[in-house]
Motif scaffolding. Structure first.
Motif, PDB file in Angstrom:
ATOM      1  N   ARG A 145      -2.061   4.474  -9.042  1.00  0.00           N
ATOM      2  CA  ARG A 145      -2.491   4.575  -7.644  1.00  0.00           C
ATOM      3  C   ARG A 145      -3.344   3.358  -7.306  1.00  0.00           C
ATOM      4  O   ARG A 145      -3.971   2.777  -8.183  1.00  0.00           O
ATOM      5  CB  ARG A 145      -3.292   5.855  -7.433  1.00  0.00           C
ATOM      6  CG  ARG A 145      -2.452   7.103  -7.629  1.00  0.00           C
ATOM      7  CD  ARG A 145      -3.264   8.364  -7.374  1.00  0.00           C
ATOM      8  NE  ARG A 145      -2.480   9.548  -7.619  1.00  0.00           N
ATOM      9  CZ  ARG A 145      -1.669  10.116  -6.736  1.00  0.00           C
ATOM     10  NH1 ARG A 145      -1.539   9.592  -5.542  1.00  0.00           N
ATOM     11  NH2 ARG A 145      -0.980  11.198  -7.039  1.00  0.00           N
ATOM     12  N   ARG A 163       0.775  -1.238   0.000  1.00  0.00           N
ATOM     13  CA  ARG A 163       0.000   0.000   0.000  1.00  0.00           C
ATOM     14  C   ARG A 163       0.813   1.299   0.000  1.00  0.00           C
ATOM     15  O   ARG A 163       0.631   2.152   0.870  1.00  0.00           O
ATOM     16  CB  ARG A 163      -0.986   0.012   1.169  1.00  0.00           C
ATOM     17  CG  ARG A 163      -1.954  -1.156   1.207  1.00  0.00           C
ATOM     18  CD  ARG A 163      -2.834  -1.283   0.024  1.00  0.00           C
ATOM     19  NE  ARG A 163      -3.835  -0.210   0.002  1.00  0.00           N
ATOM     20  CZ  ARG A 163      -4.763  -0.108  -0.923  1.00  0.00           C
ATOM     21  NH1 ARG A 163      -4.830  -0.977  -1.894  1.00  0.00           N
ATOM     22  NH2 ARG A 163      -5.618   0.880  -0.882  1.00  0.00           N
ATOM     23  N   ASP A 168      -7.552  -0.774  -8.693  1.00  0.00           N
ATOM     24  CA  ASP A 168      -8.788  -1.454  -8.297  1.00  0.00           C
ATOM     25  C   ASP A 168      -9.847  -1.361  -9.372  1.00  0.00           C
ATOM     26  O   ASP A 168     -10.668  -2.264  -9.533  1.00  0.00           O
ATOM     27  CB  ASP A 168      -9.334  -0.875  -6.983  1.00  0.00           C
ATOM     28  CG  ASP A 168      -8.433  -1.176  -5.797  1.00  0.00           C
ATOM     29  OD1 ASP A 168      -7.594  -2.105  -5.898  1.00  0.00           O
ATOM     30  OD2 ASP A 168      -8.550  -0.472  -4.784  1.00  0.00           O
ATOM     31  N   ARG A 169      -9.818  -0.286 -10.150  1.00  0.00           N
ATOM     32  CA  ARG A 169     -10.813  -0.102 -11.212  1.00  0.00           C
ATOM     33  C   ARG A 169     -10.475  -0.931 -12.438  1.00  0.00           C
ATOM     34  O   ARG A 169     -11.329  -1.233 -13.235  1.00  0.00           O
ATOM     35  CB  ARG A 169     -10.901   1.367 -11.615  1.00  0.00           C
ATOM     36  CG  ARG A 169     -11.633   2.210 -10.631  1.00  0.00           C
ATOM     37  CD  ARG A 169     -11.955   3.551 -11.243  1.00  0.00           C
ATOM     38  NE  ARG A 169     -10.756   4.359 -11.388  1.00  0.00           N
ATOM     39  CZ  ARG A 169     -10.460   5.401 -10.634  1.00  0.00           C
ATOM     40  NH1 ARG A 169     -11.269   5.769  -9.682  1.00  0.00           N
ATOM     41  NH2 ARG A 169      -9.359   6.099 -10.826  1.00  0.00           N
ATOM     42  N   GLU A 171      -6.249   3.061  -6.062  1.00  0.00           N
ATOM     43  CA  GLU A 171      -7.648   3.176  -6.516  1.00  0.00           C
ATOM     44  C   GLU A 171      -7.779   2.988  -8.022  1.00  0.00           C
ATOM     45  O   GLU A 171      -8.791   2.502  -8.517  1.00  0.00           O
ATOM     46  CB  GLU A 171      -8.269   4.494  -6.057  1.00  0.00           C
ATOM     47  CG  GLU A 171      -7.568   5.742  -6.557  1.00  0.00           C
ATOM     48  CD  GLU A 171      -6.445   6.251  -5.667  1.00  0.00           C
ATOM     49  OE1 GLU A 171      -6.040   7.417  -5.868  1.00  0.00           O
ATOM     50  OE2 GLU A 171      -5.953   5.521  -4.793  1.00  0.00           O
ATOM     51  N   ASP A 172      -6.745   3.371  -8.788  1.00  0.00           N
ATOM     52  CA  ASP A 172      -6.770   3.172 -10.243  1.00  0.00           C
ATOM     53  C   ASP A 172      -6.623   1.697 -10.580  1.00  0.00           C
ATOM     54  O   ASP A 172      -7.270   1.203 -11.501  1.00  0.00           O
ATOM     55  CB  ASP A 172      -5.654   3.984 -10.920  1.00  0.00           C
ATOM     56  CG  ASP A 172      -5.821   5.478 -10.722  1.00  0.00           C
ATOM     57  OD1 ASP A 172      -6.978   5.926 -10.548  1.00  0.00           O
ATOM     58  OD2 ASP A 172      -4.805   6.180 -10.725  1.00  0.00           O
TER      59      ASP A 172
END
Length: 190
Positions: free
Chosen positions: A183, A134, A188-189, A185-186
């Motif tokens: 990142r 992370r 994860d998408r 979050e990117d």
């Protein structure tokens, strides 16, 4: 595990398997393969690795990699298809620009290019790094014009960051590296 401070490289030994490759720690038996990977004009052009890269350079490179690994600064993993003969390398380390970021670098030997090894290695390390370690973000620093590395970055979901190029010294000259980022979050998408 989320970290709020510096990114920390995972402890040795590290072995990752998936997407048709195995990433593993380098061994003394890999010295000839190191020469095959790094004694190459394209590697010499785009990386800080010494050129020509001979047996003596391979020994020094492996010794330096082991020291860096023992100090917890860098994980340098051989890219293999089966855990055997290395075809390239992927490196994971704390970014010099921001210690909250993890940085990747990679190189694939001339005879093994065009097989998607760099992209698969980057995806495998990125998945582990973003999921378990992370960092704030994962970055690739690529010199403008290195279209092969830019293609790997794009294919792996990295985007060119809107920030000033990073100056680094390589072989007695300053190079300007553009930052590509991914990142959590990117990822994860994707």
């Amino acid at each position: 595990m989320e970290t709020k401070g510096s990114f920390v490289v995972p402890p040795a030994p590290l072995r990752l398997e998936g997407v048709g490759i195995t990433l593993r720690e380098w061994t003394d038996d890999d010295l000839d393969a190191l020469v095959e990977v790094y004694d190459d004009p394209e590697i010499a052009r785009w990386t800080p690795v010494v050129s020509p890269f001979d047996a003596r350079a391979a020994r020094a490179y492996l010794d330096k990699a082991r020291t860096s690994r023992a100090e917890g600064r860098t994980a340098q993993l051989a890219i293999t298809t089966d855990g055997g003969r290395p075809r390239g390398e992927v490196l994971l380390f704390r970014s010099a620009s921001d210690e909250r970021d993890a940085e990747l670098a990679y190189g694939v030997g001339a005879e093994h290019r065009g097989q998607g090894l760099a992209g698969r290695a980057v995806r495998l390390v990125a998945e582990l790094t973003l999921r378990e370690l992370r960092p704030r973000r994962l970055v690739l620093c690529i010199e403008h014009g290195n279209t092969a590395s830019e293609a790997v970055a794009h294919a792996c979901g990295f985007t060119l960051a809107d920030e000033a190029p990073v100056p680094r010294q390589a072989k007695g000259r300053e190079v300007l590296l553009r930052t590509w980022s991914l990142r959590p979050e990117d990822a994860d998408r994707g």
